[in-house]
Write a protein that holds these residues in place. Structure first.
Motif: not given
Length: 231
Positions: A203-231
């Motif tokens: 789980f860590y390799v497939k999901y956490i590391r993958s998510l970290q890479k997307k965050i680093k590369d600016g490729e996070v899905p819009k829904q995740i950004i919306e759900d986990f952003t405080l404005r």
């Protein structure tokens, strides 16, 4: 908590059976489980449909329950969920935080718990081992800062093993600050230390590391950004 559950009962339950209301169940350890309520028995248990899997959760493990209607009125208030918990009197150092909760360098709390029909069992050796392992891997990769108190965390990584009925495991990310949950994986479950270690590692390799890479590369899905952003 009794008042909250009573209100929810009036909104969602008739003769002990829920009306398929979408709810978020906040466990006492900080985990958040989201699903369709199938049945609610006051002072006993709640049954959720989690992506097709019916799961019974003892109310002894439940800290708070929100339905979508209630949540929609408070989703932009950072302290709403925190203030509903007994330990909310502790100063919230992140109360004024604005931005993406999963951003690199932010605080993460690791929650590994067993949910059982009859016992509030959170200290089983296999989930303790998974907790230690996940914390170790996260500290080693250094993308987020691992904290010991969930009130210091921007978000939570949840590893939940259900041991009643057909055993199953849910792996997710949640934040008590927005009340949102991202289900990463559901699979079969068991109480083996070795099997849970292997499952958590995958789980860590497939999901956490993958998510970290997307965050680093600016490729996070819009829904995740919306759900986990405080404005």
């Amino acid at each position: 908590m009794k008042l909250i559950l009573f209100v929810l009962l009036l909104l969602s339950v008739s003769a002990g059976h829920a009306q398929n209301t979408r709810v978020k169940v906040f466990l006492r350890d900080g985990s958040i489980i989201e699903g369709e309520m199938k049945e609610f028995v006051p002072s006993d248990y709640v049954i959720l449909n989690l992506s097709g899997i019916e799961t019974r959760i003892p109310l002894s493990q439940v800290a708070h329950i929100d339905n979508d209607e209630t949540h929609s009125q408070t989703e932009n208030t950072a302290n709403t969920q925190v203030n509903n918990k007994k330990n909310a009197l502790v100063k919230d150092t992140l109360a004024n935080y604005k931005g993406f909760l999963l951003a690199a360098g932010n605080n993460v709390y690791v929650s590994c718990v067993t949910v059982d029909l009859h016992y509030s069992s959170t200290n089983d050796n296999y989930v303790k081992y998974v907790n230690t392992s996940l914390r170790s891997w996260l500290k080693k990769d250094g993308f987020w800062r691992v904290v010991d108190n969930k009130n210091d965390a921007h978000f939570i990584i949840n590893y939940v093993v259900f041991t009643h009925g057909s055993d199953k495991t849910l792996f997710s990310i949640s934040s008590q600050r927005t009340g949102r949950t991202l289900l990463l994986k559901k699979s079969g479950g068991n109480e083996s230390i070795a099997d849970n270690y292997l499952k958590a590692s995958n789980f860590y390799v497939k999901y956490i590391r993958s998510l970290q890479k997307k965050i680093k590369d600016g490729e996070v899905p819009k829904q995740i950004i919306e759900d986990f952003t405080l404005r």
